[in-house]
Write a protein that holds these residues in place. Structure first.
Motif, PDB file in Angstrom:
ATOM      1  N   UNK A 157      15.095  -3.778   0.243  1.00 33.27           N
ATOM      2  CA  UNK A 157      14.031  -3.970   1.259  1.00 33.27           C
ATOM      3  C   UNK A 157      14.367  -3.095   2.392  1.00 33.27           C
ATOM      4  N   UNK A 158      13.540  -2.730   3.224  1.00 25.46           N
ATOM      5  CA  UNK A 158      13.623  -1.685   4.268  1.00 25.46           C
ATOM      6  C   UNK A 158      12.747  -1.838   5.292  1.00 25.46           C
ATOM      7  N   UNK A 159      13.229  -1.184   6.637  1.00 21.71           N
ATOM      8  CA  UNK A 159      12.172  -1.299   7.722  1.00 21.71           C
ATOM      9  C   UNK A 159      12.140   0.069   8.284  1.00 21.71           C
ATOM     10  N   UNK A 160      11.237   0.956   8.314  1.00 27.19           N
ATOM     11  CA  UNK A 160      11.295   2.152   9.018  1.00 27.19           C
ATOM     12  C   UNK A 160       9.828   2.059  10.217  1.00 27.19           C
ATOM     13  N   UNK A 167      15.843   3.300  11.097  1.00 29.45           N
ATOM     14  CA  UNK A 167      15.285   3.038   9.806  1.00 29.45           C
ATOM     15  C   UNK A 167      16.566   1.932   9.548  1.00 29.45           C
ATOM     16  N   UNK A 168      15.846   1.075   8.839  1.00 28.73           N
ATOM     17  CA  UNK A 168      17.000  -0.060   8.339  1.00 28.73           C
ATOM     18  C   UNK A 168      16.763  -0.274   6.680  1.00 28.73           C
ATOM     19  N   UNK A 169      17.709  -0.260   6.152  1.00 32.66           N
ATOM     20  CA  UNK A 169      17.743  -0.136   4.433  1.00 32.66           C
ATOM     21  C   UNK A 169      18.518  -1.597   4.234  1.00 32.66           C
ATOM     22  N   UNK A 170      17.917  -2.475   3.350  1.00 27.22           N
ATOM     23  CA  UNK A 170      18.754  -3.698   3.025  1.00 27.22           C
ATOM     24  C   UNK A 170      18.800  -3.728   1.459  1.00 27.22           C
TER      25      UNK A 170
END
Length: 897
Positions: free
Chosen positions: A275-278, A241-244
């Motif tokens: 922004x995020x990437x899961x 999980x990337x949270x920006x």
């Protein structure tokens, strides 16, 4: 001439029968290369570009690269070797790029994703589907870049991954090390993996490309021809999980306007979002953005559009461009605005409010308005990926808020909705069969608005579009056939649907046709389209192809897509010849021959034409491109913007472009184009020059001036009504004029890279346009055999130029029958438009995926109701105009769980 529908059906049937009866053959790799990696047993290597860690000794070097460019199939001029290791978290790659002359290695600093100079890279087919590749590269200066390959050859440079890469130059050449997190690629849960792999090296000074697994330039595939990466065991797919999150502050400075309560001279705007990437599954990723900001994105270039159609501008916002290829669904190939029939055009999301100009036009004396220039995106998410069974998935969901403008009259204020709350959705599915030899897919889009204000009822409440595509390849993907079908459906008030029928995409009201009509009782509008495309690509010098496409009069997907007009049937065929091997003075040579025809749905033959193109690179690295095309027949259905179609004389166009050796510190470009109409009814000449200077490895300067001049004898002015006895009360008059136009622009760029992660970029462009109108006329017999009989030019006794004190402007008064009474009038349309746009952006990627932006944007605009064109004086006027300056700071920090 009537369109031969029977021939179209027969041709379609023959093509389909041929392709569907052909026997498919899977892609076969000649001399398949294999590399066996090893799991790291101790500490992972330190990524510093120097291959000295003990762990690298656990695997062997492998090389034996093959040159692909400029001479395919021979040994490279320099040796290249690589090693690969892995652990539970990362893939590690080391590359040794030998060079007999290390001092000539080109190691230019640049912003990320600019791969100028010597570089090495790898592409991994971790899906093992022979179609999809994840690419990672680094230059000799340490500049990282990445890309994604889809459908066995289409590259998507907008894909961004978080990875580490460093490089170092030494006495033997240069070296590079990569650490690629396994979370950045997608693979299935297997005990033992076999991935596709290829390693690439580019030597800038020689423009030489070499590959570990050779792939011919005319090969019909790319990923399907990779070598193999073996030895990967016991890996579990990562679901990171990337949270920006980001914070931003901007302040706008502009001229203070006396009496305008909104033009106070400055405006401060803080903002925050995330922004995020899961990783939802092994193969599907969710990207999302909440309250996004794109203040660091470069502005669109200036333009003056005098047509009835919207200009296409490319997407530049990071959230929408990353991974956008999965959502591409265009009806045809080609790169002109008329061929960009896209079911999804992401710039609809966050567009300028659609009641913007209507509100300005309806302001009363003394009223001032504060209108947002864009629609705020509340949130957007995107699901994309590819499952183990070959199903590609792409879903976008976006919500934009209802946008309010504030209107002030002597301190009394009211709000007006200029864009309603809107939901945009896109779903795209595509399934591969037989390792990509066959693909079947579909797309569905929807736009839903909540409209509670009567002044917004010109917008559809809902708009839906969809389509399917079927592709089949044969003989190692040398031959292909694609069939597509699309539909659209829009719903709204009767006034909305009537307006749509009369818009430039449809023009149902054209009086010279009988196969469509405006129906004022409708509350919905539907249409359909279809395309069949086939051809040969790769394997040999000759390639060919073509398509037949149709868009019904009611087709319209402009609420979330891009389409200029419906009511068209088009046939295109092309033949290409390519020489990849250097000969004589040429490094390469390619030629194309094209022809096309077009009809409307009434069966009328509208146009036909042809084109010849040739492009080459010489052995001294100069390049030359040239083309000639002609359209001897044109019936313009949209020239009178809902009036009858006009028969135009044919056209002739030619183009030449020359570029010097781009490897040099100083290089130049020069292009010239010329167009003219038969009978001299229009002419256009354009010359563009470019100079690029690279004084050292950190700085790049470019200057691109351009000048265009020409005229058009039939420029549309307005549709008016004549009230003379001779013409009949209320007779329509389509007023036209000769337009003489002059355009000057100057695009300047400065790129300064202090390190591979810290860069400063400047772009600025002054733009000058002058339009002078003369020889006013109205259309009389739009399809007369004689061009001069298709209109009536006003005589000196019929037209007079006068000054209006109330409006402080000139206008033309028309007296058609000489009775000294004004029959109708129109404003003098002469004008000058001057605009300057610029962006100065400093970007620091202080850790992978985390950035700090400092931005200064400036805009200046001037407009005059005359056509006086003088570059020096006009530039002075432009820079005397009051500027609008925006200063912005944006900080983002990536958090990985």
């Amino acid at each position: 001439m009537v369109f031969p529908f029977s021939r179209l059906i027969l041709l379609t049937g023959i093509l389909a029968a041929y392709f569907l009866n052909a026997k498919p053959a899977g892609a076969q790799v000649q001399n398949l290369r294999k590399y066996t990696t090893s799991r790291i047993k101790a500490a992972a290597p330190i990524i510093d570009g120097i291959i000295h860690d003990q762990e690298w000794q656990g695997v062997e070097w492998q090389g034996n690269f093959t040159q692909r460019e400029p001479i395919e199939g021979i040994e490279p001029s320099q040796l290249t070797e690589f090693k690969i290791l892995y652990d539970n978290t990362n893939l590690y790659v080391a590359v040794r790029a030998y060079d007999s002359v290390p001092g000539e290695i080109v190691h230019r600093l640049a912003r990320r994703d600019n791969s100028e100079g010597d570089w090495v890279g790898l592409i991994i087919d971790s899906y093992a589907d022979k179609l999809t590749g994840f690419g990672f590269g680094v230059t000799a200066a340490g500049v990282k870049f990445d890309l994604m390959i889809i459908n066995d050859g289409n590259d998507d440079g907008t894909w961004d991954a978080i990875f580490d890469a460093k490089s170092a130059i030494d006495a033997a050449g240069w070296t590079a090390e990569f650490r690629i997190p396994l979370s950045q690629i997608r693979f299935s849960a297997k005990d033992e993996q076999t991935w596709g792999l290829d390693i690439f090296r580019y030597i800038y000074r020689k423009q030489e490309m070499s590959l570990w697994q050779p792939i011919a330039r005319n090969a019909p595939g790319f990923v399907s021809l990779f070598g193999e990466l073996n030895g990967i065991k016991g890996l579990k797919p990562k679901r990171d999980i990337e949270i920006l999150p980001y914070v931003m502050a901007s302040e706008k400075f502009s001229e203070k306007e006396e009496g305008n309560p909104f033009a106070t001279g400055k405006k401060f705007a803080p903002k925050a979002g995330v922004d995020g990437k899961i990783a939802l599954t092994n193969n599907l990723t969710l990207n999302f953005t909440v309250n996004p900001d794109f203040g660091q994105v470069e502005a669109d270039p200036s333009e003056v559009n005098l047509s009835a159609f919207e200009t296409y501008f490319p997407e530049k916002r990071p959230f929408f461009i990353e991974g956008k290829n999965i959502f591409d669904f265009s009806m045809t190939q080609g790169d002109g605005d008329d061929t960009r029939n896209l079911l999804f055009y992401s710039r609809r999301i966050g567009r300028q409010p659609q009641y913007y100009y209507d509100l300005l036009d309806n302001l009363q004396d003394g009223e001032y308005a504060d209108i947002p220039s864009s629609t705020n995106i509340l949130g957007s998410f995107k699901v994309s990926g590819k499952t183990a069974n070959g199903l590609s998935v792409g879903i976008i969901e976006s919500v934009t808020q209802n946008v309010k403008a504030t209107v002030d009259l002597a301190g009394e204020r009211r709000t007006t909705i200029v864009e309603p709350l809107t939901n945009y959705a896109v779903a795209r599915l595509q399934r591969d069969f037989n390792k990509g030899e066959t693909q079947i897919g579909g797309i569905f889009t929807s736009t839903n608005r909540i409209i509670n204000d009567s002044h917004l009822e010109f917008l559809p409440n809902s708009a839906y579009s969809g389509g399917f595509d079927f592709t089949r390849n044969w003989k190692n993907k040398t031959y292909n056939l694609t069939i597509k079908g699309v539909f659209s459906n829009l719903n709204g008030t009767r006034e909305c649907i009537k307006s749509l029928q009369e818009s430039s995409a449809h023009y149902y009201q054209r009086p010279d046709q009988d196969y469509m009509k405006v129906d004022t009782s409708l509350t919905s509008l539907s249409g359909f389209g279809a395309t069949i495309t086939g051809g040969k690509s790769g394997q040999g010098h000759w390639n060919y192809g073509g398509w037949i496409t149709m868009r019904s009069p009611g087709l319209d997907f402009n609420d979330i897509g891009y389409m200029r007009r419906g009511d068209e049937i088009q046939q295109v065929a092309w033949l290409g010849y390519n020489i990849y091997k250097p000969f004589s003075i040429f490094k390469r040579l390619n030629m194309n021959f094209n022809q096309w025809n077009g009809w409307n749905f009434g069966g009328e033959w509208l146009y036909y034409g042809g084109n010849i193109y040739a492009g080459t690179q010489f052995k001294n690295y100069w390049e030359l491109d040239a083309s000639v095309n002609s359209e001897p027949r044109v019936i313009a259905q949209t020239l009178l913007r809902g009036g009858p179609a006009v028969l135009l004389p044919g056209t002739f166009n030619n183009f030449v472009n020359i570029e010097t050796d781009s490897r040099k510190k100083l290089s130049f470009e020069l292009s010239w184009s010329h167009s003219h109409g038969f009978g001299n009814y229009f002419r256009n000449n354009s010359i563009n020059f470019g100079a690029i200077y690279k004084p050292n490895n950190s700085i790049s300067l470019s200057l691109f001036p351009g000048y265009t001049e020409g005229f058009d004898d039939l420029q549309y002015i307005d549709k008016l009504q004549s009230t003379t006895i001779s013409s009949g009360t209320g007779t329509d008059r389509y007023i036209m004029a000769k337009l003489d136009r002059k355009i000057f622009s100057l695009s300047a760029r400065v790129n300064v890279s202090l390190t591979s992660d810290l860069s400063i970029q400047f772009w600025g462009q002054p733009f000058l346009f002058s339009g002078k109108y003369s020889n006013y006329k109205y259309i009389t017999s739009p399809r007369d055999d004689e061009y001069s009989e298709r209109f009536h030019a006003f005589t000196a006794n019929e037209i007079g130029r006068y000054y209006s004190q109330n409006s402080d402007d000139f206008y033309y008064s028309i007296d058609e029958n000489g009775d000294l009474a004004e029959d109708y009038w129109f404003w003098e349309p002469d004008f000058r438009f001057m605009q300057f746009r610029s962006n100065l952006v400093a970007r620091w990627e202080y850790k992978p995926g985390s950035s700090l932006y400092l931005v200064w944007s400036q805009g200046r605009t001037a407009f005059e109701e005359n056509s006086l064109f003088d570059i020096r004086n006009n530039m002075q006027e432009l820079f005397d105009a009051s500027p609008e300056d925006i200063f912005l700071i944006k900080f983002s920090y990536v958090i990985i769980f």
